[in-house]
Design a protein around this motif. Sequence first.
Motif, PDB file in Angstrom:
ATOM      1  N   ASP A   1       0.822  -1.216   0.000  1.00 30.52           N
ATOM      2  CA  ASP A   1       0.000   0.000   0.000  1.00 30.52           C
ATOM      3  C   ASP A   1       0.853   1.262   0.000  1.00 30.52           C
ATOM      4  OD1 ASP A   1      -2.548  -1.045  -0.178  1.00 30.52           O
ATOM      5  OD2 ASP A   1      -2.791  -1.215   1.994  1.00 30.52           O
TER       6      ASP A   1
ATOM      7  N   LEU B   1       2.203   1.653  -3.475  1.00 23.38           N
ATOM      8  CA  LEU B   1       1.125   2.055  -4.377  1.00 23.38           C
ATOM      9  C   LEU B   1       0.839   3.548  -4.224  1.00 23.38           C
ATOM     10  CD1 LEU B   1      -1.355  -0.942  -4.028  1.00 23.38           C
ATOM     11  CD2 LEU B   1      -0.213  -0.213  -6.130  1.00 23.38           C
ATOM     12  N   ALA B   2       0.805   4.025  -2.997  1.00 18.62           N
ATOM     13  CA  ALA B   2       0.553   5.447  -2.756  1.00 18.62           C
ATOM     14  C   ALA B   2       1.679   6.301  -3.329  1.00 18.62           C
ATOM     15  CB  ALA B   2       0.391   5.709  -1.260  1.00 18.62           C
ATOM     16  N   LYS B   3       2.922   5.867  -3.141  1.00 21.80           N
ATOM     17  CA  LYS B   3       4.057   6.628  -3.672  1.00 21.80           C
ATOM     18  C   LYS B   3       4.029   6.701  -5.192  1.00 21.80           C
ATOM     19  CE  LYS B   3       7.395   5.902   0.035  1.00 21.80           C
ATOM     20  NZ  LYS B   3       8.696   5.312   0.408  1.00 21.80           N
ATOM     21  N   ARG B   4       3.541   5.642  -5.825  1.00 25.76           N
ATOM     22  CA  ARG B   4       3.492   5.592  -7.289  1.00 25.76           C
ATOM     23  C   ARG B   4       2.155   6.070  -7.848  1.00 25.76           C
ATOM     24  NH1 ARG B   4       8.133   5.247  -5.947  1.00 25.76           N
ATOM     25  NH2 ARG B   4       9.525   3.505  -6.428  1.00 25.76           N
ATOM     26  N   LYS B   5       1.250   6.479  -6.938  1.00 20.75           N
ATOM     27  CA  LYS B   5      -0.085   6.959  -7.336  1.00 20.75           C
ATOM     28  C   LYS B   5      -0.780   5.936  -8.238  1.00 20.75           C
ATOM     29  CE  LYS B   5       0.879  11.890  -6.842  1.00 20.75           C
ATOM     30  NZ  LYS B   5       2.102  11.845  -6.116  1.00 20.75           N
ATOM     31  N   MET B   6      -0.775   4.684  -7.761  1.00 19.46           N
ATOM     32  CA  MET B   6      -1.381   3.592  -8.513  1.00 19.46           C
ATOM     33  C   MET B   6      -2.435   2.921  -7.638  1.00 19.46           C
ATOM     34  SD  MET B   6       0.461   0.225 -10.193  1.00 19.46           S
ATOM     35  CE  MET B   6       1.555   1.199 -11.212  1.00 19.46           C
ATOM     36  N   ARG B   7      -3.484   2.436  -8.259  1.00 27.52           N
ATOM     37  CA  ARG B   7      -4.548   1.751  -7.533  1.00 27.52           C
ATOM     38  C   ARG B   7      -4.278   0.254  -7.504  1.00 27.52           C
ATOM     39  NH1 ARG B   7     -10.264   3.576  -9.162  1.00 27.52           N
ATOM     40  NH2 ARG B   7     -10.624   3.153  -6.969  1.00 27.52           N
TER      41      ARG B   7
ATOM     42  N   GLU C   1      -5.230  -1.771 -10.607  1.00 26.11           N
ATOM     43  CA  GLU C   1      -4.304  -1.617 -11.732  1.00 26.11           C
ATOM     44  C   GLU C   1      -3.083  -2.514 -11.550  1.00 26.11           C
ATOM     45  OE1 GLU C   1      -1.388   1.649 -13.910  1.00 26.11           O
ATOM     46  OE2 GLU C   1      -2.858   2.376 -12.448  1.00 26.11           O
TER      47      GLU C   1
END
Length: 71
Positions: free
Chosen positions: A8, A11-17, A20
């Motif tokens: 998580d 994912l937040a650092k890469r701005k990905m859901r 995806e």
Amino acid sequence: MAIVINVDVMLAKRKMRSNELAERIGITTANLSILKTGKAKAIRFSTLELICKILECQPGDIMEYVKESTS
């Protein structure tokens, strides 16, 4: 569990859901959720490799050993 999964965070650092990432590595969102919550008993190196490739990180960025207290 002594191994903490930080997917998580990455994912937040890469701005990905999550959905995806699951789609791109070829697993179900349910299986990714099991991994993220620390309920998985194992992870294949091929899956770990794909997660690291897609999130552009190292295994140590998404998994961490935390010593359990013995109180």
